[in-house]
Design an enzyme around this catalytic site. Sequence first.
Site, short mmCIF file in Angstrom:
data_model
loop_
_atom_site.label_atom_id
_atom_site.label_comp_id
_atom_site.label_asym_id
_atom_site.label_seq_id
_atom_site.Cartn_x
_atom_site.Cartn_y
_atom_site.Cartn_z
N LYS A 70 0.82 -1.22 0.00
CA LYS A 70 0.00 0.00 0.00
C LYS A 70 0.85 1.27 0.00
O LYS A 70 0.41 2.33 -0.41
CB LYS A 70 -0.92 0.01 1.23
CG LYS A 70 -0.18 0.22 2.54
CD LYS A 70 -1.11 0.22 3.72
CE LYS A 70 -1.42 -1.21 4.13
NZ LYS A 70 -2.02 -1.34 5.44
N HIS A 198 1.21 -3.67 14.74
CA HIS A 198 1.73 -2.49 14.03
C HIS A 198 1.68 -1.33 15.01
O HIS A 198 0.61 -0.98 15.49
CB HIS A 198 0.86 -2.21 12.80
CG HIS A 198 1.48 -1.19 11.87
ND1 HIS A 198 1.80 0.07 12.28
CD2 HIS A 198 1.85 -1.27 10.58
CE1 HIS A 198 2.34 0.74 11.27
NE2 HIS A 198 2.39 -0.07 10.22
N GLU A 275 6.87 -5.80 8.25
CA GLU A 275 6.18 -5.33 7.03
C GLU A 275 6.51 -3.86 6.86
O GLU A 275 5.83 -3.01 7.41
CB GLU A 275 4.67 -5.42 7.19
CG GLU A 275 4.11 -6.77 7.43
CD GLU A 275 2.68 -6.62 7.95
OE1 GLU A 275 1.94 -5.77 7.47
OE2 GLU A 275 2.35 -7.35 8.88
C1 LIG Z 1 -0.63 -3.73 8.55
C2 LIG Z 1 0.38 -2.74 8.07
N1 LIG Z 1 1.65 -3.14 7.90
C3 LIG Z 1 2.61 -2.29 7.47
C4 LIG Z 1 2.31 -0.97 7.17
C5 LIG Z 1 3.43 -0.07 6.70
O1 LIG Z 1 3.64 0.97 7.59
P1 LIG Z 1 4.88 1.95 7.38
O2 LIG Z 1 4.76 2.56 6.04
O3 LIG Z 1 4.73 2.95 8.47
O4 LIG Z 1 6.12 1.12 7.52
C6 LIG Z 1 0.99 -0.50 7.35
C7 LIG Z 1 0.66 0.89 7.07
O5 LIG Z 1 -0.39 1.40 7.36
C8 LIG Z 1 0.00 -1.42 7.81
O6 LIG Z 1 -1.26 -1.04 7.99
#
Ligand SMILES: Cc1ncc(COP(=O)(O)O)c(C=O)c1O
Length: 460
Positions: A70, A198, A275
């Site tokens: 995402k 998270h 992640e």
């Molecule tokens: C379940 C999950 N994992 C990983 C991420 C990635 O977060 P970041 O970009 O802060 O590393 C998100 C971001 O919203 C998330 O919802």
Amino acid sequence: MAGYLSESDFVMVEEGFSTRDLLEELTLGASQATTGKVAAFFVADLGAIVRKHFGFLKCLPRVRPFYAVKCNSSPGVLKALAELGLGFSCANKAEMELVQRIGVPASKIIYTNPCKQIAQIKYAAKHGVRLLSFDNEVELAKVAKSHPSARMVLCIATNDSHSLSHLSMKFGASLKSCRPLLENAKKSHVEVVGVSFHIGSGCPDPQAYAQSIADARLVFEMGAELGHRMHILDLGGGFPGVEGAKVRFEEIASVISSALDLYFPEGCGVDILAELGRYYVTSAFTLAINIIAKKEVLLDQPSREEENGFAPKTIVYHLEEGVYGIFSSVLFDNACPTPILQKKPSTEQPLYSSSLWGPAVDGYDCVAEGLWLPQLHVGDWLVFENMGAYTVGVGTLLRGTQACHITYAMSRVAWEALHGQLLPAEQDEDAEGMCKPLSCGWEITDTLCVRPVFTPASIM
Ligand SMILES: Cc1ncc(COP(=O)(O)O)c(C=O)c1O
């Protein structure tokens, strides 16, 4: 060589050549285009992503990085990360499709949305994606019915009260609810294989990771007592993507390593995953955007006017992208984008109070306020660095109408490092200083002498 990324996917640049050089060339070309349409565009340094990866492996060698699609689902990013051997964390069918389309096997995909549409659970089942997350009874029942061979990861709530973006309001089971959930899973013959969390993004306190790792240990014990074969711990994301972050990545990594040693020591048989989103991509992307309109607004401040001898004014500049598009981090991350001017102003040029606005006809589409800029003109380019995270959306990519063109670049050194050709470090531990920097040329980087230790094995 995994074959996801090829030399035709990017512009190969030699050391010493910078993103800014490339950007300058491209803006010149765009301004001279005869169509009259001058669109914003990105330059993406894939070498910066390679460098981040080596940095990650160096600080957290026990953790297998997955990439949160995402965050930036542009093809160059996905291919580079697949080439580096990462797995992918997908929030929906569109993201799973996207990574499978570039050839990533289902065994390297986690479906990490704890609240999923039934049709999308079925899609995961049909396409071999078996690792899914959940945090409530309803989800458990849906998965038990629609994806009997799924392996579930229980997503627990965290203390994200200090983070800039909070996820635990929406996602994550409280510790109290974990036992009943695990019991129910057992009764429904749903296999629970691990725990995820998270801590939210922009968390100023690395101890939040340690606390969540300790909580995960408790849930592991509960799961094991109930007969679940718990073997996956997923640390989520939230790792900073820029150099000047309040808490440095290395500091967070050190807290995580200590907590892992305490609660999940080496040899305990647990696979540790993370992640990461912004960590990998933020600094790799630079945006060039054109001023499309401007307006001078006289301020109603007679006293200042008298003092200075000229009318006080503020200049409102309009851009073709705003907070509902590329600059959405202003809304969601409290980001304050600061433009770099392509033409450096002379010291004699007066500065004016200025603001930047997106195309929406509403009062919220404000990209930046309170800037002091020289007089700029329609057609001038503004450059924004650190624009890789949450700027390029999956929806637009799938529809084939990506808003902004992306030019990918990578230095030859980074390309070679990507394929494990950083020979000096491999051959001689003492030759650390001889390793070449991995960048597209403009940064002075750490020398990266780490060989990838994460091989792209399946996690199932
Ligand atoms: C379940 C999950 N994992 C990983 C991420 C990635 O977060 P970041 O970009 O802060 O590393 C998100 C971001 O919203 C998330 O919802």
